[in-house]
Design a protein around this motif. Structure first.
Motif, PDB file in Angstrom:
ATOM      1  N   TYR A 134      57.668 -38.261  95.783  1.00  9.87           N
ATOM      2  CA  TYR A 134      56.320 -38.001  95.317  1.00  9.87           C
ATOM      3  C   TYR A 134      55.403 -37.784  96.510  1.00  9.87           C
ATOM      4  N   SER A 135      54.246 -37.162  96.239  1.00 15.76           N
ATOM      5  CA  SER A 135      53.268 -36.896  97.277  1.00 15.76           C
ATOM      6  C   SER A 135      52.539 -38.175  97.648  1.00 15.76           C
ATOM      7  N   VAL A 136      51.945 -38.167  98.831  1.00 11.72           N
ATOM      8  CA  VAL A 136      51.156 -39.324  99.256  1.00 11.72           C
ATOM      9  C   VAL A 136      49.851 -39.412  98.486  1.00 11.72           C
ATOM     10  N   PHE A 137      49.468 -38.304  97.824  1.00 14.74           N
ATOM     11  CA  PHE A 137      48.238 -38.310  97.039  1.00 14.74           C
ATOM     12  C   PHE A 137      48.545 -38.779  95.618  1.00 14.74           C
ATOM     13  N   PRO A 138      47.600 -39.431  94.976  1.00 13.03           N
ATOM     14  CA  PRO A 138      47.823 -39.899  93.590  1.00 13.03           C
ATOM     15  C   PRO A 138      48.029 -38.716  92.654  1.00 13.03           C
ATOM     16  N   GLU A 139      48.746 -38.972  91.584  1.00  6.74           N
ATOM     17  CA  GLU A 139      49.004 -37.935  90.595  1.00  6.74           C
ATOM     18  C   GLU A 139      47.704 -37.577  89.864  1.00  6.74           C
ATOM     19  N   GLY A 140      47.503 -36.284  89.662  1.00  5.11           N
ATOM     20  CA  GLY A 140      46.294 -35.808  88.993  1.00  5.11           C
ATOM     21  C   GLY A 140      45.275 -35.224  89.946  1.00  5.11           C
ATOM     22  N   MET A 141      45.414 -35.481  91.247  1.00  4.55           N
ATOM     23  CA  MET A 141      44.486 -34.896  92.222  1.00  4.55           C
ATOM     24  C   MET A 141      44.988 -33.514  92.628  1.00  4.55           C
ATOM     25  N   GLY A 142      44.051 -32.576  92.761  1.00  4.29           N
ATOM     26  CA  GLY A 142      44.425 -31.240  93.195  1.00  4.29           C
ATOM     27  C   GLY A 142      44.976 -30.402  92.048  1.00  4.29           C
ATOM     28  N   SER A 143      45.425 -29.201  92.420  1.00  2.93           N
ATOM     29  CA  SER A 143      45.934 -28.250  91.436  1.00  2.93           C
ATOM     30  C   SER A 143      47.411 -28.497  91.168  1.00  2.93           C
ATOM     31  N   ASP A 144      47.829 -28.217  89.926  1.00  2.10           N
ATOM     32  CA  ASP A 144      49.239 -28.347  89.564  1.00  2.10           C
ATOM     33  C   ASP A 144      50.034 -27.089  89.885  1.00  2.10           C
ATOM     34  N   ALA A 145      49.382 -26.070  90.417  1.00  2.00           N
ATOM     35  CA  ALA A 145      50.075 -24.824  90.723  1.00  2.00           C
ATOM     36  C   ALA A 145      51.013 -25.027  91.897  1.00  2.00           C
ATOM     37  N   PRO A 146      52.103 -24.256  91.976  1.00  2.00           N
ATOM     38  CA  PRO A 146      53.002 -24.367  93.128  1.00  2.00           C
ATOM     39  C   PRO A 146      52.299 -23.943  94.410  1.00  2.00           C
ATOM     40  N   ALA A 147      52.906 -24.315  95.550  1.00  2.00           N
ATOM     41  CA  ALA A 147      52.271 -24.072  96.842  1.00  2.00           C
ATOM     42  C   ALA A 147      52.101 -22.582  97.116  1.00  2.00           C
ATOM     43  N   TRP A 148      53.082 -21.763  96.685  1.00  2.00           N
ATOM     44  CA  TRP A 148      52.995 -20.339  96.982  1.00  2.00           C
ATOM     45  C   TRP A 148      51.921 -19.626  96.166  1.00  2.00           C
ATOM     46  N   VAL A 149      51.394 -20.345  95.133  1.00  2.00           N
ATOM     47  CA  VAL A 149      50.272 -19.809  94.369  1.00  2.00           C
ATOM     48  C   VAL A 149      48.962 -20.422  94.851  1.00  2.00           C
ATOM     49  N   ALA A 150      48.946 -21.753  95.053  1.00  2.00           N
ATOM     50  CA  ALA A 150      47.718 -22.440  95.431  1.00  2.00           C
ATOM     51  C   ALA A 150      47.247 -22.045  96.818  1.00  2.00           C
ATOM     52  N   PHE A 151      48.218 -21.828  97.758  1.00  2.00           N
ATOM     53  CA  PHE A 151      47.856 -21.528  99.144  1.00  2.00           C
ATOM     54  C   PHE A 151      48.182 -20.088  99.519  1.00  2.00           C
ATOM     55  N   ASP A 152      48.149 -19.188  98.534  1.00  2.00           N
ATOM     56  CA  ASP A 152      48.454 -17.786  98.827  1.00  2.00           C
ATOM     57  C   ASP A 152      47.392 -17.201  99.751  1.00  2.00           C
ATOM     58  N   LYS A 153      47.824 -16.524 100.831  1.00  2.00           N
ATOM     59  CA  LYS A 153      46.969 -15.854 101.807  1.00  2.00           C
ATOM     60  C   LYS A 153      46.024 -16.816 102.514  1.00  2.00           C
ATOM     61  N   GLN A 154      46.413 -18.102 102.653  1.00  2.00           N
ATOM     62  CA  GLN A 154      45.631 -19.078 103.396  1.00  2.00           C
ATOM     63  C   GLN A 154      46.417 -19.471 104.643  1.00  2.00           C
ATOM     64  N   VAL A 155      45.807 -19.258 105.806  1.00  2.00           N
ATOM     65  CA  VAL A 155      46.486 -19.444 107.082  1.00  2.00           C
ATOM     66  C   VAL A 155      45.583 -20.280 107.985  1.00  2.00           C
ATOM     67  N   LEU A 156      46.193 -21.259 108.688  1.00  2.00           N
ATOM     68  CA  LEU A 156      45.487 -22.037 109.701  1.00  2.00           C
ATOM     69  C   LEU A 156      45.691 -21.367 111.049  1.00  2.00           C
ATOM     70  N   SER A 157      44.584 -21.181 111.800  1.00  2.00           N
ATOM     71  CA  SER A 157      44.626 -20.483 113.083  1.00  2.00           C
ATOM     72  C   SER A 157      44.233 -21.450 114.191  1.00  2.00           C
ATOM     73  N   PHE A 158      45.111 -21.583 115.204  1.00  2.00           N
ATOM     74  CA  PHE A 158      44.887 -22.471 116.347  1.00  2.00           C
ATOM     75  C   PHE A 158      44.890 -21.648 117.629  1.00  2.00           C
ATOM     76  N   ASP A 159      43.960 -21.962 118.544  1.00  2.00           N
ATOM     77  CA  ASP A 159      43.945 -21.373 119.886  1.00  2.00           C
ATOM     78  C   ASP A 159      44.745 -22.282 120.807  1.00  2.00           C
TER      79      ASP A 159
END
Length: 732
Positions: free
Chosen positions: A43-68
């Motif tokens: 299970y996730s470290v977050f409690p059940e019911g928090m956040g979206s129930d969508a899979p990661a490839w849908v919830a985080f589609d086209k979201q990228v973290l950029s580091f210098d």
């Protein structure tokens, strides 16, 4: 050691009594972890019911973290530098935890730059190489090891900071961005260098990109003083905003005697000449070049660019600010006046310079009026239209017919587009007084034919009286230049007197189709326009409204609110004092009449359809019946009317659509379903032919008993109260 690492990641298991390798997450006997095995939390470290129930490839589609980040690279083979600082970008894709490292391009670096690490999941450094980098391993001002190369993360973008804070990560302060010592040293050398041969760059790319394809156009005139006839020359000047060049074209009139040249002035910059005269070739150059050593060193010299531009000759050229309506420009010694410009040029000067007055300068006389074309008079040979076409050109062509009108007004189904009138001769001869004629007007080509009814024991041979053709109106000169006037549809109406080739006819009646057509196209026929007729009658009868009401009431002593047509006609004639034609009175009576509703005779319609099928030799009744039975899935003997119509159309049944619709309606049952077996039997002219006597619905009207009523739907009684209300308003 190798066995221990192997057992950490994989172990043996049994499936269907077959030993095979199983995944690292499968525990041992009793669910206990194996030696060295690390089970991942389910299970996730977050409690059940928090956040979206969508899979990661849908919830985080086209979201990228950029580091210098940057990393140090040793340089063992050069004395000028011991190491390099190479800056890069680390992208962490949230949808699948993949990492990509890209190094920006640096000019003249000599290093292959771009993608350093392609996008994929990167394992952690040993001894945790069985795990992969996740978002928990990233922060600012930390080091990450990707495939034995140590990257120092110094900063990230705002989206990455916000995302990490939402994930509960405490961000470190950003680190400084170190510079590469060797790059700084090279930059100092480049800044201190002064080229011995400085190059002056003239950049015109910006002007070209902004104004490419933008051309100012002026209409000019040059009054050539040396020409023989001293006539002005019309020119068109084009100013190209992309490079400030000008070209001029001459408008050469037809039959002017001048040679047609492509350009009056080729495209180039147009100079403003000084009073001293022209400059010699080579005097004006874009750059000044100095020979440093002359001819003392070998055969060739050494040249540099003169920054001071000593001795340079500056010449002014015409710009867009010098061109305006009314200005005189010098084109290689020729004085040219700018007289007018196009709309784009006006908008350009209105926007850039705020000029609002663009009054053109008149520079040419108005063209002489076109001589009116006159035609010789008609010679009498052939038709007038054919003789006129021989005057239009050297090669005579036949007169053009109105094909569009022919296609619109040709016979189509039940629409004949033929207006038929009953007429009689206007004569004092007792023999000709009783002759009856049918005048047919064909709307497709404005032709008229006359047919005489055959009367027994009359002593006159009936039949075709006048061949179909266009008929001229009487009283016109035969040999004249103007085209003759012909009878049109508006000249024919009930009560009209017409003269066809010396025979005077009085139109006494028309068929039902003619009345309906004229009323449907009331904008073309004023005698059938009920609005025009009522207005005309109101203007005549309004001063005597009370008297007219009493006259109509006297004609209806029993107060039935209706009167017969003949008394109604006599009343209208007396009220209007003969100002109304017979057709206008009939239109008025038809509008306010009480009509009987006639049901269409099934036998008559079937006889008409059978006659059409017989003429076209249609005999596929068995196939038509088979297709109808096949489409009857429930075998109930009925089908929808639209389905039967579609099937008949697929067989190309030679029947007009209106007749087919009416016939299908007659074979419908109480549920609006067509009994197709009876329908096909009725169409079958081979087996069920309808005798000729059954097609006669009512006895034909006697020719001598002509009372002026339409023969198909006679007008018997008139409702006069609505007529009086429309004329004078409702009586209080």
């Amino acid at each position: 050691i190798g066995k221990e690492k192997f057992h950490k990641s994989q172990h043996w298991g049994y499936c269907n009594n077959v030993a095979m390798l199983v995944g690292e997450d499968k525990p041992g006997i009793g669910g206990e972890p194996l030696p060295g095995q690390k089970l991942k939390p389910k299970y996730s470290v977050f409690p059940e019911g928090m956040g979206s129930d969508a899979p990661a490839w849908v919830a985080f589609d086209k979201q990228v973290l950029s580091f210098d980040a940057y990393f140090e690279e040793e340089v063992p083979d050069k004395n000028q530098e011991l190491y390099r600082i190479r800056h890069c970008k680390i992208y962490f894709y949230l949808e699948d935890d993949t990492i990509q490292v890209i190094e920006p391009q640096v000019k003249n670096s000599g290093i292959i730059q771009g993608t350093i690490v392609r996008r994929h999941r990167i394992p952690l450094p040993p001894p945790h190489e069985d795990q992969f980098y996740t978002i928990d391993h990233f922060n600012i001002n930390i080091e990450v090891i990707l495939y034995a190369r140590r990257y120092k993360i110094i900063d990230c973008d705002q989206f990455t900071k916000n995302f990490l804070r939402k994930m509960g990560v405490r961000l470190n302060p950003p680190a400084g961005r170190p510079d590469d010592p060797y790059t700084n040293e090279r930059q100092k050398i480049l800044d201190s260098m002064k080229p011995l041969r400085p190059y002056e760059r003239i950049d015109t790319l910006k002007q070209f990109l902004e104004h490419n394809g933008h051309v100012l156009r002026f209409f000019c005139v040059w009054d050539d003083p040396e020409s023989m006839f001293h006539d002005p020359r019309e020119l068109v000047l084009h100013y190209y905003l992309s490079d400030d060049t000008i070209d001029i074209k001459e408008i050469i009139p037809v039959n002017s005697g001048r040679d047609a040249v492509p350009l009056f002035l080729r495209r180039d910059k147009l100079p403003k000449y000084a009073p001293t005269g022209l400059y010699q070739p080579g005097t004006i150059t874009s750059r000044t070049v100095l020979n440093v050593f002359g001819k003392s060193v070998g055969n060739g010299g050494r040249y540099i660019l003169d920054n001071r531009k000593t001795g340079a000759v500056h010449q002014e050229f015409y710009r867009d600010s010098d061109l305006k309506i009314g200005a005189v420009i010098n084109v290689w010694g020729r004085k040219i006046i700018l007289c007018d410009c196009d709309e784009f040029t006006k908008e350009y000067y209105r926007t850039k310079y705020g000029i609002k007055d663009f009054s053109p300068v008149p520079y040419k006389a108005s063209p002489p009026p076109k001589p009116e074309k006159s035609f010789p008079p008609y010679t009498g040979f052939g038709s007038e239209e054919d003789s006129l076409c021989s005057c239009m050109g050297l090669l005579p062509k036949p007169p053009q017919k109105d094909f569009k009108k022919f296609m619109e007004k040709d016979r189509s189904g039940m629409e004949s587009n033929i207006l038929r009138f009953l007429a009689k001769l206007v004569t004092d001869s007792p023999i000709d007084k009783d002759r009856k004629f049918i005048i047919s007007y064909f709307l497709s080509d404005d032709t008229i034919s006359v047919f005489e009814n055959i009367q027994r024991n009359a002593g006159i041979l009936g039949g075709k009286f006048l061949e179909r053709g266009r008929i001229k109106k009487p009283g016109q000169e035969l040999f004249k230049s103007e085209p003759s006037e012909y009878f049109n549809a508006q000249n024919l109406f009930v009560g009209a007197r017409v003269c066809f080739h010396g025979h005077n006819f009085l139109l006494v009646d028309a068929d039902e189709y003619t009345f309906n057509y004229m009323e449907k196209h009331a904008n073309e026929f004023s005698v059938a326009d009920i609005g025009v007729i009522l207005k005309k009658l109101k203007d005549i009868a309004e001063p005597r409204s009370r008297e007219i009401r009493q006259v109509f009431a006297a004609a209806d002593p029993e107060h039935t609110k209706v009167i017969e047509y003949d008394p109604f006609r006599n009343l209208i004639v007396s009220i209007t004092d003969g100002a109304f034609s017979e057709h206008e009175i009939m239109t008025l009576g038809r509008y306010y009449s009480v009509r009987d509703e006639y049901e269409m005779d099934l036998h008559f319609l079937l006889a008409v359809v059978q006659e059409q099928l017989k003429k076209n030799r249609f005999e596929n009744f068995e196939q038509l019946s088979a297709v109808l039975i096949y489409n009857d899935r429930e075998k109930c003997g009925v089908l929808p009317r639209e389905m039967c119509r579609t099937i008949c159309k697929s067989f190309k049944l030679p029947v007009a659509d209106d007749d087919l619709q009416a016939l299908l309606t007659m074979f419908e049952d109480d549920h609006k379903q067509v009994e197709y077996k009876k329908f096909v039997d009725g169409l079958n002219w081979r087996e069920n032919q309808i005798p000729a006597f059954q097609t006669i619905r009512v006895p034909l009207k006697n020719e001598n008993d002509w009372s002026g009523q339409p023969p198909s739907v006679p007008v018997k009684v008139i409702k006069y109260l609505p007529l009086l209300d429309d004329l004078f308003g409702k009586e209080e």
